[in-house]
Motif scaffolding. Structure first.
Motif, mmCIF file in Angstrom:
data_model
loop_
_atom_site.group_PDB
_atom_site.id
_atom_site.type_symbol
_atom_site.label_atom_id
_atom_site.label_comp_id
_atom_site.label_asym_id
_atom_site.label_seq_id
_atom_site.Cartn_x
_atom_site.Cartn_y
_atom_site.Cartn_z
ATOM 1 N N THR A 290 -0.571 13.014 -0.156
ATOM 2 C CA THR A 290 -0.024 11.667 -0.050
ATOM 3 C C THR A 290 1.001 11.511 -1.168
ATOM 4 N N SER A 291 1.902 10.563 -1.008
ATOM 5 C CA SER A 291 2.930 10.383 -2.035
ATOM 6 C C SER A 291 3.512 8.985 -1.936
ATOM 7 N N GLY A 292 4.223 8.601 -2.981
ATOM 8 C CA GLY A 292 4.976 7.360 -2.958
ATOM 9 C C GLY A 292 6.389 7.692 -2.501
ATOM 10 N N PHE B 179 -0.275 8.878 -12.520
ATOM 11 C CA PHE B 179 -0.021 8.000 -11.381
ATOM 12 C C PHE B 179 0.668 6.708 -11.827
ATOM 13 N N GLN C 3 4.765 7.500 -13.173
ATOM 14 C CA GLN C 3 5.502 7.217 -11.932
ATOM 15 C C GLN C 3 6.161 5.840 -12.013
ATOM 16 N N ARG D 79 5.068 2.883 -12.769
ATOM 17 C CA ARG D 79 4.402 1.713 -12.178
ATOM 18 C C ARG D 79 4.285 0.606 -13.217
ATOM 19 N N ILE E 32 7.283 10.900 -4.653
ATOM 20 C CA ILE E 32 6.673 11.225 -5.951
ATOM 21 C C ILE E 32 5.190 11.483 -5.713
ATOM 22 N N GLU E 33 4.725 12.615 -6.230
ATOM 23 C CA GLU E 33 3.287 12.906 -6.189
ATOM 24 C C GLU E 33 2.930 13.646 -7.473
ATOM 25 N N MET E 34 1.802 14.389 -7.463
ATOM 26 C CA MET E 34 1.333 14.898 -8.746
ATOM 27 C C MET E 34 1.001 16.395 -8.807
ATOM 28 N N ILE F 163 2.843 6.775 1.452
ATOM 29 C CA ILE F 163 1.903 5.690 1.767
ATOM 30 C C ILE F 163 2.302 4.371 1.092
ATOM 31 N N VAL F 164 3.431 4.392 0.398
ATOM 32 C CA VAL F 164 3.940 3.168 -0.235
ATOM 33 C C VAL F 164 5.445 3.364 -0.462
ATOM 34 N N ARG G 248 8.077 2.900 -2.999
ATOM 35 C CA ARG G 248 8.083 2.612 -4.426
ATOM 36 C C ARG G 248 9.287 1.796 -4.892
ATOM 37 N N ILE H 223 -1.019 0.330 -3.670
ATOM 38 C CA ILE H 223 -1.203 0.960 -2.361
ATOM 39 C C ILE H 223 -2.175 0.104 -1.561
HETATM 40 N N1 URA Z 1 0.246 9.606 -4.740
HETATM 41 C C1 URA Z 1 0.998 9.499 -5.844
HETATM 42 O O1 URA Z 1 0.943 10.349 -6.735
HETATM 43 N N2 URA Z 1 1.840 8.432 -5.939
HETATM 44 C C2 URA Z 1 1.891 7.484 -5.006
HETATM 45 O O2 URA Z 1 2.643 6.517 -5.163
HETATM 46 C C3 URA Z 1 1.090 7.611 -3.859
HETATM 47 C C4 URA Z 1 0.266 8.688 -3.757
#
Ligand code: URA
Ligand code: R2B
Length: 299
Positions: free
Chosen positions: A128-130, A201, A205, A207, A236-238, A261-262, A264, A270
């Motif tokens: 999953t990712s933003g 996260f 990222q 936030r 963006i993910e990790m 899933i969002v 950003r 989320i």
């Molecule tokens: N995973 C992440 O690392 N970032 C997100 O915004 C959503 C899922």
């Protein structure tokens, strides 16, 4: 040491009588070739739940016959760390969150497949990712990965020194997955683009909703907008930086396929208003399964 793609760069392993793969719960005392010699794909994702679901979907969709009276089970259950399900030639492994978790797992999976003499294995991270500039539920196949400092490498610490290993993903493999994705989900946005891999996260990222936040909403917006418009980052993910760097170092073909899933550029939390997590996962899984089926000329 070479095993048709898996490069184990450690001559010291030869002199070990037994190698215990502690975190995945196997050792070279077992018949690893019999158990894993037929593996052609390793699909990795964050949670055990999703990876079990993927394995079950593959068994059903591919028509894989399990021995009568048996069911899929978590092969790494006794390690209490990771989870692993085998659906015929596809190993589905839960990698947890973040680079250290993925790095430990990859060391042990590479060795497992080396000892098992598995050939031509392709690794796929399904995450999953933003998203940046994409509607939630979009599919991003990474063509390029940058770390949280904007570098195209992942930093490893070896004997107290920083070693940067390049994040390289085969472009032809990414293109193949993009084409399958567009064919399988014609109404979904499927892009090949740059992924930023962060170590965190929240602050990592940009936030505004973490326990700490020393920057303004305007600074956050400027950072994300620049990533998107100047650097071409669409998600963006990790885990993609350590994943792509380690697979490349081991000579293994790898791909990173994520669902967003969002959005950003609009929000941080989320809430899954636009698409449920289950629907997003099913979308991702159906594309990867179709790709694997095509590659294996299955059915
Ligand atoms: N995973 C992440 O690392 N970032 C997100 O915004 C959503 C899922
Ligand atoms: C995506 O989702 C997780 C954070 O929520 C992280 O593992 C990632 O890369």
């Amino acid at each position: 040491m070479l095993a048709d793609g898996v490069q184990i760069r450690n001559k010291g392993l030869d002199s070990m009588e037994v190698d215990t793969l502690y975190h995945i719960g196997f050792s070279t005392n077992q018949s690893l070739k019999e158990m894993f010699g037929d593996v052609r794909f390793v699909c990795m994702g964050g949670t055990a739940y999703r990876m079990e679901k993927l394995a079950r979907n593959i068994v059903r969709d591919f028509g894989i016959k399990l021995p009568t009276g048996t069911d899929l089970c978590d092969l790494s259950m006794h390690s209490h760390r990771y989870s692993m399900f085998k659906a015929g030639p596809v190993l589905c492994v839960g990698h947890g969150m973040g680079a250290p978790s993925v790095s430990i797992l990859l060391h042990e999976l590479f060795k497992l497949l080396y000892y098992a003499e598995a050939k031509d294995v392709i690794f796929i991270r399904m995450g999953t990712s933003g998203g940046l500039g994409l509607p939630p539920g979009s599919i991003v196949v990474s063509k390029k990965v940058i770390n949280e400092f904007g570098e195209t490498s992942h930093p490893f610490a070896v004997l107290g020194r920083r070693i940067d290993r390049p994040c390289v993903l085969p472009q032809d493999l990414a293109d193949e997955i993009i084409n399958v994705g567009r064919a399988v989900c014609p109404d979904v946005t499927v892009v090949g683009a740059t992924t930023m891999s962060a170590n965190d996260f929240y602050e990592g990222q940009a936030r505004l909703d973490g326990a700490f936040c020393d920057y303004t909403a305007a600074c956050k917006q400027a950072f994300l907008s620049e990533l998107h418009s100047e650097r071409g980052v669409t998600n963006i993910e990790m885990e993609s930086s350590v994943f792509s760097a380690m697979c490349h170092h081991a000579g293994i073909k790898a791909a990173v396929v994520c669902v967003t899933i969002v959005e950003r550029l609009q929000e941080d939390q989320i809430t899954c208003r636009a698409i449920s997590l289950d629907e997003a996962q099913m979308r991702l899984q159906s594309i990867v399964m179709a790709f694997i089926k095509e590659k294996l000329h299955w059915g």
